[in-house]
Design an enzyme around this catalytic site. Structure first.
Site, PDB file in Angstrom:
ATOM      1  N   LYS A 153      -0.977  -1.072  -4.506  1.00  0.00           N
ATOM      2  CA  LYS A 153      -2.188  -0.303  -4.175  1.00  0.00           C
ATOM      3  C   LYS A 153      -1.745   1.120  -3.879  1.00  0.00           C
ATOM      4  O   LYS A 153      -0.805   1.336  -3.119  1.00  0.00           O
ATOM      5  CB  LYS A 153      -2.869  -0.946  -2.969  1.00  0.00           C
ATOM      6  CG  LYS A 153      -3.662  -0.017  -2.066  1.00  0.00           C
ATOM      7  CD  LYS A 153      -4.398  -0.818  -0.989  1.00  0.00           C
ATOM      8  CE  LYS A 153      -4.584   0.003   0.293  1.00  0.00           C
ATOM      9  NZ  LYS A 153      -5.172  -0.790   1.387  1.00  0.00           N
ATOM     10  N   GLY A 172      -3.586  -4.046   6.101  1.00  0.00           N
ATOM     11  CA  GLY A 172      -2.586  -3.678   7.114  1.00  0.00           C
ATOM     12  C   GLY A 172      -2.955  -2.356   7.754  1.00  0.00           C
ATOM     13  O   GLY A 172      -3.769  -1.592   7.221  1.00  0.00           O
ATOM     14  N   LYS A 230      -9.440  -6.854   8.050  1.00  0.00           N
ATOM     15  CA  LYS A 230      -8.449  -6.380   9.025  1.00  0.00           C
ATOM     16  C   LYS A 230      -8.880  -6.927  10.366  1.00  0.00           C
ATOM     17  O   LYS A 230      -9.991  -6.646  10.820  1.00  0.00           O
ATOM     18  CB  LYS A 230      -8.421  -4.855   9.075  1.00  0.00           C
ATOM     19  CG  LYS A 230      -7.763  -4.213   7.870  1.00  0.00           C
ATOM     20  CD  LYS A 230      -7.722  -2.717   8.016  1.00  0.00           C
ATOM     21  CE  LYS A 230      -7.123  -2.107   6.742  1.00  0.00           C
ATOM     22  NZ  LYS A 230      -7.349  -0.658   6.693  1.00  0.00           N
ATOM     23  N   SER A 234       0.873  -1.164   0.000  1.00  0.00           N
ATOM     24  CA  SER A 234       0.000   0.000   0.000  1.00  0.00           C
ATOM     25  C   SER A 234       0.918   1.224   0.000  1.00  0.00           C
ATOM     26  O   SER A 234       1.749   1.362   0.896  1.00  0.00           O
ATOM     27  CB  SER A 234      -0.862  -0.040   1.259  1.00  0.00           C
ATOM     28  OG  SER A 234      -1.590   1.152   1.406  1.00  0.00           O
ATOM     29  N   ASP A 243     -13.644  -1.884   3.069  1.00  0.00           N
ATOM     30  CA  ASP A 243     -12.712  -1.942   4.196  1.00  0.00           C
ATOM     31  C   ASP A 243     -13.433  -1.400   5.432  1.00  0.00           C
ATOM     32  O   ASP A 243     -14.062  -2.173   6.179  1.00  0.00           O
ATOM     33  CB  ASP A 243     -11.445  -1.127   3.846  1.00  0.00           C
ATOM     34  CG  ASP A 243     -10.454  -0.955   4.984  1.00  0.00           C
ATOM     35  OD1 ASP A 243     -10.763  -1.325   6.124  1.00  0.00           O
ATOM     36  OD2 ASP A 243      -9.346  -0.424   4.756  1.00  0.00           O
ATOM     37  N   GLU A 265     -10.993   0.576  -3.375  1.00  0.00           N
ATOM     38  CA  GLU A 265     -11.291   0.291  -1.970  1.00  0.00           C
ATOM     39  C   GLU A 265     -12.025   1.457  -1.302  1.00  0.00           C
ATOM     40  O   GLU A 265     -11.582   2.604  -1.386  1.00  0.00           O
ATOM     41  CB  GLU A 265      -9.956   0.022  -1.266  1.00  0.00           C
ATOM     42  CG  GLU A 265     -10.081  -0.710   0.044  1.00  0.00           C
ATOM     43  CD  GLU A 265      -8.705  -1.028   0.630  1.00  0.00           C
ATOM     44  OE1 GLU A 265      -7.723  -1.201  -0.132  1.00  0.00           O
ATOM     45  OE2 GLU A 265      -8.592  -1.065   1.864  1.00  0.00           O
ATOM     46  N   LYS A 316      -2.925   4.949  -2.613  1.00  0.00           N
ATOM     47  CA  LYS A 316      -3.962   5.732  -1.944  1.00  0.00           C
ATOM     48  C   LYS A 316      -4.421   6.813  -2.907  1.00  0.00           C
ATOM     49  O   LYS A 316      -3.596   7.349  -3.680  1.00  0.00           O
ATOM     50  CB  LYS A 316      -3.390   6.358  -0.676  1.00  0.00           C
ATOM     51  CG  LYS A 316      -3.054   5.338   0.396  1.00  0.00           C
ATOM     52  CD  LYS A 316      -4.319   4.723   0.963  1.00  0.00           C
ATOM     53  CE  LYS A 316      -4.006   3.764   2.097  1.00  0.00           C
ATOM     54  NZ  LYS A 316      -5.208   3.245   2.738  1.00  0.00           N
ATOM     55  N   ASP A 371      -7.110   2.885  -3.128  1.00  0.00           N
ATOM     56  CA  ASP A 371      -7.837   2.945  -1.852  1.00  0.00           C
ATOM     57  C   ASP A 371      -8.148   4.396  -1.539  1.00  0.00           C
ATOM     58  O   ASP A 371      -7.245   5.216  -1.352  1.00  0.00           O
ATOM     59  CB  ASP A 371      -6.980   2.337  -0.738  1.00  0.00           C
ATOM     60  CG  ASP A 371      -7.719   2.249   0.594  1.00  0.00           C
ATOM     61  OD1 ASP A 371      -8.888   2.679   0.666  1.00  0.00           O
ATOM     62  OD2 ASP A 371      -7.118   1.746   1.570  1.00  0.00           O
TER      63      ASP A 371
HETATM   64  O1  OSB Z   1      -7.115   1.743   4.473  1.00  0.00           O
HETATM   65  O2  OSB Z   1      -5.783   0.099   4.383  1.00  0.00           O
HETATM   66  C1  OSB Z   1      -6.069   1.209   4.821  1.00  0.00           C
HETATM   67  C2  OSB Z   1      -3.167   2.391   7.012  1.00  0.00           C
HETATM   68  C3  OSB Z   1      -3.837   3.115   7.962  1.00  0.00           C
HETATM   69  C4  OSB Z   1      -5.202   3.252   7.863  1.00  0.00           C
HETATM   70  C5  OSB Z   1      -5.898   2.655   6.809  1.00  0.00           C
HETATM   71  C6  OSB Z   1      -5.235   1.917   5.866  1.00  0.00           C
HETATM   72  C7  OSB Z   1      -3.848   1.804   5.947  1.00  0.00           C
HETATM   73  C8  OSB Z   1      -3.029   1.094   4.963  1.00  0.00           C
HETATM   74  C9  OSB Z   1      -1.739   0.538   5.476  1.00  0.00           C
HETATM   75  O3  OSB Z   1      -3.309   1.023   3.795  1.00  0.00           O
HETATM   76  C10 OSB Z   1      -1.266  -0.664   4.779  1.00  0.00           C
HETATM   77  C11 OSB Z   1      -0.084  -1.273   5.480  1.00  0.00           C
HETATM   78  O4  OSB Z   1      -0.074  -1.440   6.718  1.00  0.00           O
HETATM   79  O5  OSB Z   1       0.844  -1.636   4.780  1.00  0.00           O
HETATM   80 MG    MG Z   2      -8.325   0.617   3.127  1.00  0.00          MG
END
Ligand code: OSB
Ligand code: MG
Length: 369
Positions: A161, A290, A262, A135, A238, A213, A163, A188
């Site tokens: 992925k 994650g 998660k 991510s 999510d 996402e 953001k 995401d």
């Molecule tokens: O939406 O997946 C998410 C981190 C903090 C809050 C939300 C998200 C995330 C990540 C982190 O995408 C992914 C990772 O830990 O590698």
């Molecule tokens: Mg997410």
């Protein structure tokens, strides 16, 4: 196992690179760790609540409060044989899922050691290879993002992925696809859009994304279902999936075609397994999300990802992407072709670095029966 004491501690760890989502930038993690001391093994759990209540309503402070006041007292002095027994003991307390997860998973962690089996086998895992994705947060520039993608692809990661948010979406997808037309790519939004932006969201369809996402509100299924009907790309939920009923409702409504599991968001391994099972029965593939975990949460994510329906690459990546030094050994590493090898030793399969954890601890409380 008799629960004799529970230690709460907050550790602080700077990230090697800031992580930015549509709701903000994190440079240093504050992490609540829970240790369950039994008359046998000692189990560890990590709470994934953030520094601020921006991803969910929980934060480090609310998790500390819930654990100290309600969750720990529900376990202390009791005989708790299995991690799976914990939800019944704390079920009366509403919400606080990330706090509950740390406590429940610490018991599973102890149970796996007691039974001398790898945690992933105790959870019912059957997968022998875990495909890893990454991510990648919002960066200071498009160039910086492309550079990061190049680095992660070279490291072997099998799904990228990114953001996204309004102003950081179509243009970057264009640049990514111009350079890498074939990679497995997803995005995401962390709830950055509203349904009246549907014409804009439809533009995402041209980029052959594996999924989009949580594009809409953090607590919504209904409008996601409307959006999913009008998009070619799969929506992955999510934030809104808090447990098995949500997964079932999302499936029945057609609100998504993929679910991100998660373990912290759903309240622990028991519920995560239930979400996995509901999704499997509905024909919805899942993957493990994650939350910028330290090694303890990371090792638990690895264990969970071995369940059969975790058929898409997860966000469980190498320790060194986040930390100069992780609090477990060995650190989580990936193979050159982007897989995590499964630990075969009993328990979580990674040792706790107690001295390092002590050094990183800024607050600690030991609760006794
Ligand atoms: O939406 O997946 C998410 C981190 C903090 C809050 C939300 C998200 C995330 C990540 C982190 O995408 C992914 C990772 O830990 O590698
Ligand atoms: Mg997410």
């Amino acid at each position: 196992m008799k629960v004799e004491a529970i230690t709460l501690r907050e550790i602080q760890m700077p990230l090697v690179h800031f992580f930015e989502t549509s709701f903000g930038r994190t440079t240093e993690r504050r992490i609540l760790l829970v240790t369950v001391h039994t008359d046998g093994p000692e189990g560890w759990g990590e709470c994934v609540a953030g520094e601020d209540p921006f991803y969910s309503e929980e934060s480090v402070e609310t998790a500390w409060y819930a654990t100290e006041r309600y969750l720990a007292p529900a376990l202390l002095g009791k005989n708790v044989e299995r991690g799976a027994d914990v939800p019944a003991l704390i079920g009366k307390i509403r919400g606080h899922r990330m706090a509950k997860c740390a406590v429940e998973n610490a018991v599973w962690d102890a149970e796996a050691q007691l039974r001398q089996v790898p945690l992933w086998k105790l959870l019912g895992g059957t997968r022998t290879e875990l495909a890893c994705g990454v991510s990648i947060g919002i960066q200071n520039s498009h160039e910086q993002l492309l550079e990061k993608i190049a680095t992660e692809l070279a490291a072997g990661y099998r799904r990228i992925k990114v953001k996204c948010k309004p102003g950081w979406d179509v243009e970057i997808f264009e640049k990514i696809r111009a350079r890498w037309p074939e990679i497995v790519l997803s995005c995401d939004a962390n709830s950055a859009y509203t349904l009246d932006q549907i014409d804009h969201l439809k533009k995402f369809d041209q980029f052959n994304l594996l999924m989009i996402e949580q594009p809409l509100w953090h607590d919504d299924f209904y409008f996601h279902a409307q959006l999913q009907k009008q998009l070619k790309s799969a929506i992955c939920l999510d934030e809104v999936i808090h447990g098995r009923r949500d997964a079932k409702a999302a499936a029945e409504l057609g609100a998504c075609r993929i679910i991100n599991v998660k373990v912290g968001r759903v309240g622990g391994f028991s519920e995560a397994i239930a979400v996995h099972n509901v999704a499997q029965a509905a024909g919805i593939p899942v993957w493990c999300g994650g939350m910028l975990e330290s090694g303890i949460g990371r090792s638990h994510n690895i264990a969970l990802s071995t369940l059969a329906n975790f058929s898409l690459p997860g966000d469980v990546s190498a320790s060194k992407r986040y930390w100069k030094e992780d609090i477990i050994e060995p650190e989580v590493k990936i193979s050159p072709d982007g897989f995590i090898p499964l630990p075969q030793s009993p328990g979580r399969g990674f040792k706790i670095k107690n001295d390092l954890i002590e050094k990183l601890t800024v607050k600690k409380q030991v609760l006794r029966a």
